[in-house]
Design an enzyme around this catalytic site. Structure first.
Site: not given
Length: 188
Positions: A164, A167-169, A172
């Protein structure tokens, strides 16, 4: 609750004394001061509202802000070009982390705010900064895996949370997602 306690302690000596609350937007009509609020802040909870409830969220904010007052809404967004496809399905985060949530696109956010009579008077985006924050969170998380295991979390959770954060980094960094602070004004 911890953030509210921290803010109250920091502002204990302020004059005039501000009223700080932690409440669900759906409870504002019952708990609001009779003349409305001087300001409203919502920090990364809009994503959990769900698209079907966005109009009600914005109507509540507009109804509860005094004329001329501002609301600052910080939310994670999905790129406008990806929004139509994204809203038709579910991604990893919707499936495993925040079921029922939907990221707005910047345009969808602006449209919903305007439909409720709120003016977007300022906005800043800082997703690249957030990518660096996620990298730091992941590093600190990985440094404390034994402590996390001691809390009862299993290897599946550890792998999911690590994924997670990565994935988020990545989202962005590649500008598929962003973090916005929208300042809204009730023209009243």
């Amino acid at each position: 609750a911890e953030q509210l306690a921290y803010a109250r302690a920091r502002l204990a000596q302020a004059a005039p004394q501000p009223r700080l609350e932690l409440c669900d937007y759906r409870d504002l009509d019952r708990n609001a001061p009779p003349d409305g609020y001087d300001g409203i802040a919502s920090i990364e909870m809009f994503e959990a509202v769900g698209e079907a409830y966005w109009p009600g969220f914005f109507r509540t904010v507009a109804r509860q802000l005094k004329p001329g007052a501002h609301a600052c809404i910080q939310t994670i967004t999905i790129n406008d070009s990806r929004f139509a496809r994204y809203r038709r399905g579910t991604d990893f985060i919707q499936q495993y982390i925040f079921p029922g949530g939907t990221l707005p696109s910047p345009s969808a956010f602006r449209e919903q705010a305007a439909a409720a009579g709120l003016a977007v008077v300022d906005e800043i985006a800082f997703g690249l900064d957030y990518a660096r924050t996620l990298d730091v969170w992941r590093q600190r998380f990985r440094q404390r895996l034994d402590a996390v295991r001691a809390l009862g979390f299993d290897e599946r959770f550890l792998r999911t949370w690590d994924f997670y954060l990565c994935y988020c980094a990545a989202a962005f960094r590649h500008r598929n997602t962003d973090v916005y602070q929208f300042t809204l004004r009730n023209p009243g």
